[in-house]
Design an enzyme around this catalytic site. Structure first.
Site, PDB file in Angstrom:
ATOM      1  N   LYS A 170       0.666  -1.098   0.089  1.00 38.11           N
ATOM      2  CA  LYS A 170      -0.088  -0.317  -0.078  1.00 38.11           C
ATOM      3  C   LYS A 170       1.053   1.638   0.004  1.00 38.11           C
ATOM      4  CE  LYS A 170      -3.703  -2.427   2.516  1.00 38.11           C
ATOM      5  NZ  LYS A 170      -5.467  -1.696   2.649  1.00 38.11           N
ATOM      6  N   GLU A 204     -11.647  -2.095  10.493  1.00 40.61           N
ATOM      7  CA  GLU A 204     -12.803  -2.743  10.194  1.00 40.61           C
ATOM      8  C   GLU A 204     -14.197  -2.449   9.875  1.00 40.61           C
ATOM      9  OE1 GLU A 204     -10.791  -5.891   7.888  1.00 40.61           O
ATOM     10  OE2 GLU A 204      -9.808  -6.266   9.534  1.00 40.61           O
ATOM     11  N   HIS A 228      -0.204  -7.336   9.554  1.00 37.12           N
ATOM     12  CA  HIS A 228      -0.520  -6.060   9.086  1.00 37.12           C
ATOM     13  C   HIS A 228       0.114  -5.211   9.659  1.00 37.12           C
ATOM     14  CE1 HIS A 228      -2.490  -7.848   5.579  1.00 37.12           C
ATOM     15  NE2 HIS A 228      -3.395  -8.409   6.334  1.00 37.12           N
TER      16      HIS A 228
END
Ligand code: BG6
Length: 484
Positions: A170, A204, A228
């Site tokens: 990302k 999330e 992550h």
């Protein structure tokens, strides 16, 4: 750049949501070699035409914009139905593709890594300059990760193994490195003497939906923190590498992961909270709770410490959860108060220490909280107020899917954004300490309503910048004492 991609798990969720769309975009932007070809391998018994049709239904956006590119991608794609537990079948079906260096991409459950690796070896697809890409999770704990790494290591050299953590693909995550090492201002204060705490939040709105089987065996700790979140932590905390090469960057990240203080049963009672979402409302929609018959958490909050010179005593609060009120990934660095406060207003108790907030998704913004008197009346120039320096790119740049970048890097052979064996093992080592401490302490899993910021017990772990107020007190008590 290699031109042959063998994609295992071709009918899986990741392939249809990210991998094939990535290939479509890369082909459209002419970022793949002219001779590029895909061998899609799945369990489902389909022929080329059926698979092409299946893929077309998923990739066709209906407006005909990429119709030619889609035709082109399908023309370059062959489909094979194969059992990855059968090395002989793999050898027979795949050895024809060993005519030139290839990239084999295992987008499969981790229990297939070892047998698939044997089959690929038998087919000659791990020889010479051929490479192997693996999706997370690499194992379920340190022992299983070591076993996978050992099998991989016996089949091909580490320099040809590419373990994916898609967060590294990302662009805003890469920007953490840019900000830290491209600016004197940051690096000068990037240590325990000036930094009070670091928050890393990955919230999330999505639930576990459709992945219950996998998730029930992993939970948020193994699904999100091991990879992550620890990668974000490593990028924030690593020492400056001497150059931006794959091994120097990964050496520094690994050192940080190794310096994480293992957690004990006593630590987890104060430094961790586990939660699991119940029914609730997320973004205006009623949703069910996670009711799977296992004791895994869908929310975890941890206070971690890095035992090294730079970070001694600085808490890193890691929070991740599913079914939160909003999708938010951010890193917040809170600085210590100034060493001596000379202003009457506000008094030192109310002075707000500097805070750097780097929001990585969904929007990309960087916000630096400062104290200043710009807003005060002329005759009250010593009346300070919190001010914010906001950096955001407007309009927000269109970002590539993380896998686009990672696919190109794997085809080119650049390992910088991939996770090395020792790095993955260092991360599992710490995660194992947390999970065994949870077991020993019988750490409870608290229910939280879907659409909330997790169990009430976790409110002290949440960043103060979170738009939901009231769950965590604004800042801590400021002492105004010398910072160091
Ligand atoms: C995956 C996890 O690795 O990352 C998922 O398995 C999670 O559970 C996903 O939803 C989050 O990725 P992103 O890119 O949407 O933040």
């Amino acid at each position: 750049m290699h031109d042959t991609l063998l994609l295992f798990g071709a009918t899986g969720d990741l392939a249809q949501r990210y991998l094939f769309p990535s290939l479509l975009h890369l082909l459209r932007d002419r970022l793949l070699p002219p001779t590029f070809r895909v061998v899609a391998v799945g369990r489902t018994g389909l022929d080329d035409a059926d698979f092409g049709q299946w893929l077309r239904e998923r990739l066709d956006d209906g407006d005909g914009r990429d119709a030619d590119v889609l035709d082109d991608l399908l023309a370059r794609t062959r489909y094979l139905s194969l059992d990855l537990n059968d090395p002989e079948a793999m050898r027979t079906a795949l050895s024809q593709y060993a005519d030139r260096p290839s990239v084999s991409y295992l987008s499969t459950p981790p229990d297939l890594f070892v047998p698939a690796c044997r089959g690929l070896k038998a087919a000659g697809l791990l020889e010479g300059q051929s490479r192997l890409v693996l999706e997370k999770p690499i194992g379920r704990d340190l022992a299983s990760a070591c076993a996978i790494n050992a099998t991989l290591g016996s089949a091909l050299d580490e320099s040809r193994i590419f373990r994916i953590d898609h967060y590294l693909g990302k662009a805003p995550v890469q920007n953490l490195l840019a900000l830290r090492f491209g600016n004197t201002l940051m690096e000068a204060v990037w240590q325990h003497r000036w930094i009070a705490s670091v928050d890393i939040l990955v919230a999330e709105t999505a639930g576990v939906d459709g992945r219950e089987g996998y998730y029930a065996n992993y939970g948020a700790l193994r699904d999100m923190v091991q990879n992550h979140m620890l990668q974000l932590l490593a990028l924030v905390a690593m020492e400056p590498p001497s150059e931006l090469s794959a091994n120097t960057v990964r050496d520094e990240k690994t050192k940080v992961l190794r310096a994480l203080r293992p957690m004990t049963a006593r630590d987890v009672a104060i430094d961790s909270v586990r939660g699991r979402y119940d029914t609730g409302v997320v973004e205006g929609e009623a949703v069910n709770g996670f009711t799977h018959d296992s004791d895994v958490e869908t929310f975890v909050a941890l206070r971690a410490y890095i035992d090294n010179w730079r970070w001694a005593g600085v808490p890193f609060r890691l929070v991740t959860g599913k079914r939160m009120p909003s999708r938010t990934t951010e890193v917040v660095v809170s600085f210590k108060p100034v060493s001596h406060w000379v202003f009457e207003r506000p008094d030192r108790e109310r002075a707000r220490p500097n805070r750097l907030r780097m929001r990585l998704q969904p929007e990309e913004t960087i916000e630096l909280g400062l104290m200043g008197s710009l807003a005060a009346p002329e005759w009250g120039a010593t009346e300070l107020q919190p001010m914010s320096l906001d950096l955001s790119m407007s309009p927000t740049p269109a970002r590539r899917i993380a896998h686009e970048r990672l696919l190109v890097d794997a085809l080119k052979g650049d390992q910088t954004l991939f996770v090395r064996d020792d790095e993955v093992e260092a991360a599992w080592g710490w995660i194992d300490s947390v999970s065994s401490a949870w077991q020993e302490a019988a750490t409870p899993v608290h229910n939280y309503p879907a659409g909330s910021w997790g169990p009430a017990a976790a409110s002290d772990f949440l960043p103060v910048t979170l738009s939901t107020r009231g769950q965590r007190k604004q800042g801590g008590k400021q002492t105004g004492k010398p910072a160091a």
